[in-house]
Scaffold this motif. Structure first.
Motif, PDB file in Angstrom:
ATOM      1  N   SER A   1       0.805  -1.214   0.000  1.00  0.00           N
ATOM      2  CA  SER A   1       0.000   0.000   0.000  1.00  0.00           C
ATOM      3  C   SER A   1       0.846   1.275   0.000  1.00  0.00           C
ATOM      4  O   SER A   1       0.571   2.205  -0.753  1.00  0.00           O
ATOM      5  CB  SER A   1      -0.923  -0.005   1.219  1.00  0.00           C
TER       6      SER A   1
ATOM      7  N   PHE B   1       1.382   9.466   8.926  1.00  0.00           N
ATOM      8  CA  PHE B   1       1.041  10.047   7.627  1.00  0.00           C
ATOM      9  C   PHE B   1       1.039  11.564   7.752  1.00  0.00           C
ATOM     10  O   PHE B   1       0.797  12.114   8.820  1.00  0.00           O
ATOM     11  CB  PHE B   1      -0.343   9.582   7.156  1.00  0.00           C
ATOM     12  N   ARG B   2       1.285  12.227   6.620  1.00  0.00           N
ATOM     13  CA  ARG B   2       1.262  13.689   6.614  1.00  0.00           C
ATOM     14  C   ARG B   2      -0.170  14.207   6.684  1.00  0.00           C
ATOM     15  O   ARG B   2      -0.466  15.157   7.396  1.00  0.00           O
ATOM     16  CB  ARG B   2       1.968  14.223   5.352  1.00  0.00           C
ATOM     17  N   ASP B   3      -1.053  13.578   5.927  1.00  0.00           N
ATOM     18  CA  ASP B   3      -2.449  14.016   5.901  1.00  0.00           C
ATOM     19  C   ASP B   3      -3.333  12.840   5.509  1.00  0.00           C
ATOM     20  O   ASP B   3      -2.882  11.702   5.472  1.00  0.00           O
ATOM     21  CB  ASP B   3      -2.641  15.205   4.955  1.00  0.00           C
ATOM     22  N   GLN B   4      -4.592  13.125   5.163  1.00  0.00           N
ATOM     23  CA  GLN B   4      -5.541  12.061   4.841  1.00  0.00           C
ATOM     24  C   GLN B   4      -5.244  11.365   3.516  1.00  0.00           C
ATOM     25  O   GLN B   4      -5.880  10.376   3.190  1.00  0.00           O
ATOM     26  CB  GLN B   4      -6.966  12.612   4.837  1.00  0.00           C
ATOM     27  N   LYS B   5      -4.303  11.863   2.768  1.00  0.00           N
ATOM     28  CA  LYS B   5      -3.908  11.197   1.524  1.00  0.00           C
ATOM     29  C   LYS B   5      -2.992  10.003   1.799  1.00  0.00           C
ATOM     30  O   LYS B   5      -2.575   9.314   0.877  1.00  0.00           O
ATOM     31  CB  LYS B   5      -3.203  12.192   0.597  1.00  0.00           C
ATOM     32  N   CYS B   6      -2.679   9.775   3.087  1.00  0.00           N
ATOM     33  CA  CYS B   6      -1.871   8.633   3.538  1.00  0.00           C
ATOM     34  C   CYS B   6      -0.481   8.603   2.913  1.00  0.00           C
ATOM     35  O   CYS B   6      -0.025   7.574   2.422  1.00  0.00           O
ATOM     36  CB  CYS B   6      -2.613   7.315   3.301  1.00  0.00           C
ATOM     37  N   GLN B   7       0.186   9.759   2.934  1.00  0.00           N
ATOM     38  CA  GLN B   7       1.565   9.840   2.454  1.00  0.00           C
ATOM     39  C   GLN B   7       2.493   9.523   3.623  1.00  0.00           C
ATOM     40  O   GLN B   7       2.452  10.202   4.651  1.00  0.00           O
ATOM     41  CB  GLN B   7       1.862  11.248   1.920  1.00  0.00           C
ATOM     42  N   TYR B   8       3.315   8.516   3.438  1.00  0.00           N
ATOM     43  CA  TYR B   8       4.218   8.040   4.494  1.00  0.00           C
ATOM     44  C   TYR B   8       5.181   9.137   4.931  1.00  0.00           C
ATOM     45  O   TYR B   8       5.786   9.822   4.120  1.00  0.00           O
ATOM     46  CB  TYR B   8       5.017   6.835   3.987  1.00  0.00           C
TER      47      TYR B   8
ATOM     48  N   VAL C   1      -5.818  -1.039   1.870  1.00  0.00           N
ATOM     49  CA  VAL C   1      -5.988   0.398   2.080  1.00  0.00           C
ATOM     50  C   VAL C   1      -6.076   0.687   3.574  1.00  0.00           C
ATOM     51  O   VAL C   1      -6.427  -0.178   4.372  1.00  0.00           O
ATOM     52  CB  VAL C   1      -7.267   0.945   1.391  1.00  0.00           C
TER      53      VAL C   1
ATOM     54  N   LYS D   1      -8.038   2.673   6.402  1.00  0.00           N
ATOM     55  CA  LYS D   1      -9.371   3.249   6.629  1.00  0.00           C
ATOM     56  C   LYS D   1      -9.344   4.027   7.931  1.00  0.00           C
ATOM     57  O   LYS D   1      -8.834   3.546   8.945  1.00  0.00           O
ATOM     58  CB  LYS D   1     -10.416   2.132   6.707  1.00  0.00           C
ATOM     59  N   SER D   2      -9.894   5.234   7.885  1.00  0.00           N
ATOM     60  CA  SER D   2      -9.895   6.067   9.091  1.00  0.00           C
ATOM     61  C   SER D   2     -10.854   5.479  10.122  1.00  0.00           C
ATOM     62  O   SER D   2     -11.865   4.866   9.780  1.00  0.00           O
ATOM     63  CB  SER D   2     -10.284   7.506   8.755  1.00  0.00           C
TER      64      SER D   2
END
Length: 173
Positions: free
Chosen positions: A60, A90-97, A138, A140-141
């Motif tokens: 992922s 993550f940096r934000d909700q875009k799930c950037q490592y 994925v 999931k919040s």
């Protein structure tokens, strides 16, 4: 005479206990091995999410050959840790490592082992938490989640906790 009767009774009790028939062997009383013994209370070891995080990193966060170098670095950091529970920043909700953390369940803090971000993250710093769905591959919040738990696999911190890059010689004299 009373001593003789007592001896006779005692001998009878012994002879009944070790009574021999023609076809039977003498009875010997041995405590059973199958009897339940006292068990000491042992706390179950906490479940580890290591394999789940490894799958998340591989399928992922850093899928494919293009990101293999970064994936290998993160997996090496993960392999060097003895921790049971890992969290991904993550940096934000875009799930950037951004980083890999270990979770200390006693103090409810996350300690960085790889990446960028604060060295220690406390619960007050967290804004959103995620659970990794291995089937869908994925994150999931988890809505309404206020505290770290064993179901948490990733998190986002508030914007003001991100360190701004310091610019040397930026006019401050």
């Amino acid at each position: 005479l009373s001593e003789v009767r007592t001896l006779q009774r005692h001998n009878r009790a012994q002879s009944n206990a070790f009574k021999n028939d023609e076809n039977s062997q003498p009875r010997v009383f041995v405590p059973s091995i199958a009897e339940p013994s006292l068990k000491l209370f042992a706390k179950k070891p906490p479940k580890s999410n290591r394999s789940l995080i490894i799958n998340a990193i591989q399928y992922s966060i850093f899928p494919g050959a293009v990101t293999s170098e970064q994936r290998i670095k993160v997996q090496e950091a993960l392999a060097q840790s003895d921790s049971k529970h890992f969290l991904i920043l993550f940096r934000d909700q875009k799930c950037q490592y951004r980083g890999l953390y270990t979770w200390d369940t006693l103090s409810d803090t996350a300690h960085k082992i790889h990446g960028v971000g604060p060295k220690v993250c406390k619960e007050e710093m967290l804004t959103l938490m995620f659970k990794y769905d291995a089937g869908a591959k994925v994150f999931k919040s988890i809505p309404g989640m206020k505290h770290l738990s064993l179901t948490t696999d990733a998190f986002i911190i508030e914007d003001h906790f991100w360190q701004k890059p310091s610019i040397p010689h930026s006019g401050a004299r």
